[in-house]
Design an enzyme around this catalytic site. Structure first.
Site, PDB file in Angstrom:
ATOM      1  N   HIS A   1       0.823  -1.210   0.000  1.00  0.00           N
ATOM      2  CA  HIS A   1       0.000   0.000   0.000  1.00  0.00           C
ATOM      3  C   HIS A   1       0.859   1.263   0.000  1.00  0.00           C
ATOM      4  O   HIS A   1       1.681   1.451   0.895  1.00  0.00           O
ATOM      5  CB  HIS A   1      -0.888  -0.030   1.243  1.00  0.00           C
ATOM      6  CG  HIS A   1      -1.811   1.127   1.364  1.00  0.00           C
ATOM      7  ND1 HIS A   1      -1.768   2.008   2.419  1.00  0.00           N
ATOM      8  CD2 HIS A   1      -2.813   1.551   0.551  1.00  0.00           C
ATOM      9  CE1 HIS A   1      -2.717   2.915   2.264  1.00  0.00           C
ATOM     10  NE2 HIS A   1      -3.357   2.672   1.146  1.00  0.00           N
TER      11      HIS A   1
ATOM     12  N   HIS B   1      -0.776  10.704  -2.735  1.00  0.00           N
ATOM     13  CA  HIS B   1      -2.056  10.305  -2.136  1.00  0.00           C
ATOM     14  C   HIS B   1      -3.044  11.458  -2.028  1.00  0.00           C
ATOM     15  O   HIS B   1      -4.165  11.397  -2.536  1.00  0.00           O
ATOM     16  CB  HIS B   1      -1.830   9.699  -0.745  1.00  0.00           C
ATOM     17  CG  HIS B   1      -3.104   9.262  -0.099  1.00  0.00           C
ATOM     18  ND1 HIS B   1      -3.889  10.113   0.659  1.00  0.00           N
ATOM     19  CD2 HIS B   1      -3.758   8.078  -0.128  1.00  0.00           C
ATOM     20  CE1 HIS B   1      -4.951   9.457   1.070  1.00  0.00           C
ATOM     21  NE2 HIS B   1      -4.904   8.228   0.613  1.00  0.00           N
TER      22      HIS B   1
END
Ligand code: FE
Length: 242
Positions: free
Chosen positions: A7, A49
């Site tokens: 991730h 992100h």
């Protein structure tokens, strides 16, 4: 076998979505690398992100307000002067590996979809020969609905936020998925148990988990036998999968 996705490049092991994280992930035996994309002001796609620069870079303000050249001049925090990658660079980094891309399409700072981002991303992936090795994800069902019918991709997953799960329930998740042609969902591992997984699978959905970020959570996800999970600790997940 349950697949493991690193991730943001393994963000409890290395700085998230950084070149170091992706280089290290590329050397692991993980099945997938998860990362997040935003557009730049000049039509490029970068890997970061948040919709704003503030948390993970030395800059501030919206990513999409800057050109690629401007973004390149901004260091990522917690790195030795590294800068964010473009989608093309990330695709090139993983192309020689067996690792599948797990590309999360992010919305703008007001949580609205960026117009045309999916199409632009597919063009970049095609140029790298990586479309067939890319799974597309989003927390926004409409974005997943747009991606799901795309020819040649490796899959499309709706990431269900806990608040959405609380609001609409498992039956609501199934209803939305059917309405939007979505065949695969990811639930927060803390909000997934055997009963919920069985319910969703019985409804014909593939089931994965996300935020699988400590020993107990990794054991839980492996024990459930989810199809795939994202983890910030890919090395531990690989060791526990054995
Ligand atoms: Fe993500």
């Amino acid at each position: 076998m349950t697949l493991i996705a690193s991730h943001r490049g393994g963000s409890l092991q290395w700085p998230e979505n950084s070149p170091t994280a992706f280089r290290n992930t590329a050397a692991l035996a993980v099945d997938q690398v998860e990362f997040d994309i935003h557009p730049t002001a000049d039509g490029e796609i970068v890997v970061i992100h948040d919709a704003t620069l503030d948390r993970t870079t030395e800059g501030s303000g919206p990513v999409a307000a800057r050109t690629l050249a401007e973004l390149r001049a901004i260091n990522l925090t917690s790195t030795d002067g590294e800068n964010m990658l473009t989608l093309a660079e990330l695709a090139a980094l993983f192309r020689p590996t067996p690792i599948t891309l797990r590309m999360e399409i992010k919305p703008d700072p007001d949580h609205r979809p960026y117009p045309g981002l999916l199409g632009k991303a597919l063009a970049v992936l095609d140029a790298a020969g990586m479309r067939h090795r890319t799974v597309i994800t989003s927390f926004q069902a409409a974005t997943v609905a747009e991606a799901a019918p795309t020819d040649g991709i490796a899959g499309a997953i709706w990431l269900v936020a806990p608040q959405v799960q609380l609001d609409i329930g498992l039956d609501g998740i199934v209803t939305v998925a059917r309405e939007k042609g979505i065949g695969s969902v990811g639930l927060r591992v803390s909000h997934l148990d055997a009963q919920a997984q069985a319910y969703l699978r019985h409804a014909g959905l593939a089931v994965g988990a996300w935020a699988v970020n400590d020993n107990a959570a990794i054991r839980a996800a492996l024990g459930l036998g989810v199809d795939v999970f994202t983890t910030d600790l890919p090395s531990l997940a690989l060791a526990l999968r054995g």
